[in-house]
Design an enzyme around this catalytic site. Structure first.
Site, mmCIF file in Angstrom:
data_model
loop_
_atom_site.group_PDB
_atom_site.id
_atom_site.type_symbol
_atom_site.label_atom_id
_atom_site.label_comp_id
_atom_site.label_asym_id
_atom_site.label_seq_id
_atom_site.Cartn_x
_atom_site.Cartn_y
_atom_site.Cartn_z
ATOM 1 N N GLU A 194 0.838 -1.393 0.107
ATOM 2 C CA GLU A 194 0.093 0.043 0.073
ATOM 3 C C GLU A 194 0.944 1.190 0.142
ATOM 4 O O GLU A 194 0.714 2.250 0.814
ATOM 5 C CB GLU A 194 -1.229 0.078 1.230
ATOM 6 C CG GLU A 194 -1.796 -1.093 1.155
ATOM 7 C CD GLU A 194 -2.866 -1.524 2.264
ATOM 8 O OE1 GLU A 194 -2.941 -0.459 3.207
ATOM 9 O OE2 GLU A 194 -3.499 -2.227 2.055
ATOM 10 N N GLU A 299 -5.422 -10.870 -1.462
ATOM 11 C CA GLU A 299 -6.010 -10.859 -0.342
ATOM 12 C C GLU A 299 -7.536 -10.953 -0.749
ATOM 13 O O GLU A 299 -8.304 -10.214 -0.395
ATOM 14 C CB GLU A 299 -5.748 -9.489 0.476
ATOM 15 C CG GLU A 299 -4.349 -9.263 0.600
ATOM 16 C CD GLU A 299 -4.089 -8.135 1.407
ATOM 17 O OE1 GLU A 299 -4.861 -7.498 1.746
ATOM 18 O OE2 GLU A 299 -3.004 -7.613 1.414
#
Length: 392
Positions: A194, A299
């Site tokens: 991220e 994910e």
């Protein structure tokens, strides 16, 4: 030849249609009743349906296909993000062993877990995850070396004294120590997690402030030096929209190659929803694959809580819609990513009971995003996922 009047034919057709409707309605009602009926057996073996008729409604709420598991159907790894404390729990443990061929970790490999204090590395829980994987012939994907967010960075790092030189050494020391510790055991890493905003800018964090934008490629360089064989990924959310974030990552990958720094692929988190356009996802995969980068769905889950109250029940229609969406998204991966660039698909958890969406909800009823339900029975989500792998 005996002639038949048009009126007679229409009458016969109408009678036949009514009979078929009645039969179908009765069968559907019986099937639905069976779906929601409790298990009548004390056996721990899950009720399964025959794979010979993939359209057949599952018996007693289980959508597992007899003779098939996820790891058997797909020729690339199917993983689950695990939590150390749950590994010995049942049926968490047996579901992992039966269905999955790779594990990653929700939190046990992150910076604050492995180095909570400067130069004090704690590998106990991460080592146990690796041991579990090795005992069950699973791969391990390391998540993550650097999470580009101050809120999850240890306070000792945020308060560390010094400038670029000191922080460069700190970055290198952490990556070298962790990656070398797991060398030969962890086959791939999310090097940076991220790191970019949706608009393609860099997320503000201690590494950016101390080292500038170059910290990201430094992290890849150090990881590559520590283990030349492990595959290295940048992992992030919302790349599947094909917007500025994805384009920036592709540009960074080009920059890495120009500098001789290994950058193997992108991890698409894919925390997604029912209204996600699978065609857009496929196009984003194609953009990434066109650069020769590995594609990892890292994910994956499909949330159902949109426009729902804080807690709600999983209806059959909602479950079926989720199954259809999983099927579309897996097909997007299969059709959008060449075989040699498929690093695999990992779900963020094993069952709805373990989903991070349900943290703090005793009845695990805030959402139902995963392949297995609260009781660890295979859902329509599982059915859709595995049918895509079977090409049905």
């Amino acid at each position: 030849m005996r002639s038949t009047s048009p009126i007679t034919n229409k009458f016969k057709a109408a009678v036949l249609a009514l009979a078929l409707f009645s039969t179908t309605f009765t069968a559907c009602k019986k099937s639905a009743d069976e779906d929601f009926a409790p298990q009548e057996t004390t056996s721990s073996t899950e009720s399964v349906v025959s794979a010979n008729d993939l359209g057949e409604t599952a018996e007693k709420g289980s959508y597992h296909l007899k003779g098939y598991t996820l790891k058997q159907v797909f020729d690339f790894p199917i993983g689950a993000a695990v939590v150390y404390e749950r590994l010995k729990n049942e049926p968490y443990n047996s579901t992992l062993k039966r269905e999955f061929s790779r594990v990653s970790s929700e939190s046990n490999f992150k910076f604050h877990m492995l180095q909570p204090k400067e130069n004090e590395f704690v590998f106990t829980k991460a080592d146990e995850i690796v041991k579990f994987a090795q005992e069950n012939k699973m791969q391990v994907h390391g998540h993550t070396l650097i999470w580009a967010l101050d809120g999850v960075t240890p306070s000792w790092v945020l308060n560390h004294k010094g400038g670029a030189k000191e922080f460069d050494q700190l970055l290198k020391n952490h990556i070298y120590t962790v990656v070398k510790h797991f060398k030969g055991k962890v086959t791939s890493w999310d090097v940076v997690n991220e790191a970019l905003t949706p608009s393609g800018g860099y997320v503000d964090n201690i590494w950016l402030r101390k080292l500038g934008e170059g910290y990201l490629l430094k992290a890849f360089q150090y990881a590559s030096e520590a283990d030349p064989k492990a595959k290295l990924f940048a992992n992030d959310y919302s790349q599947e929209f094909g917007g500025k974030k994805l384009k920036k990552y592709l540009k960074i990958a080009d920059e890495a190659r120009a500098k001789g720094i290994r950058f193997d692929g992108l991890g698409f988190q894919m925390h997604t929803v029912l209204r996600m356009d699978a065609n857009q996802v496929k196009q984003s995969f194609e953009m990434t694959a066109a650069k020769g980068l590995l594609v990892h769905i890292s994910e994956m889950d499909v949330a159902l809580r949109y426009q729902k109250p804080k807690t709600f029940d999983l209806t059959d229609s909602l479950s079926r819609a989720q199954g259809a969406k999983y099927k579309e998204l897996v097909y997007a991966y299969l059709n959008g990513v060449p075989k040699k660039l498929r690093w695999g698909i990992t779900t963020w958890g094993v069952a709805d009971k373990d989903s991070y969406f349900n943290k703090g909800y005793a009845d695990s009823n805030h959402d139902y995003p995963l392949l297995f339900g609260k009781d660890y029975k295979a859902k329509w989500a599982y059915r859709g996922f595995i049918e895509a792998g079977l090409g049905r």
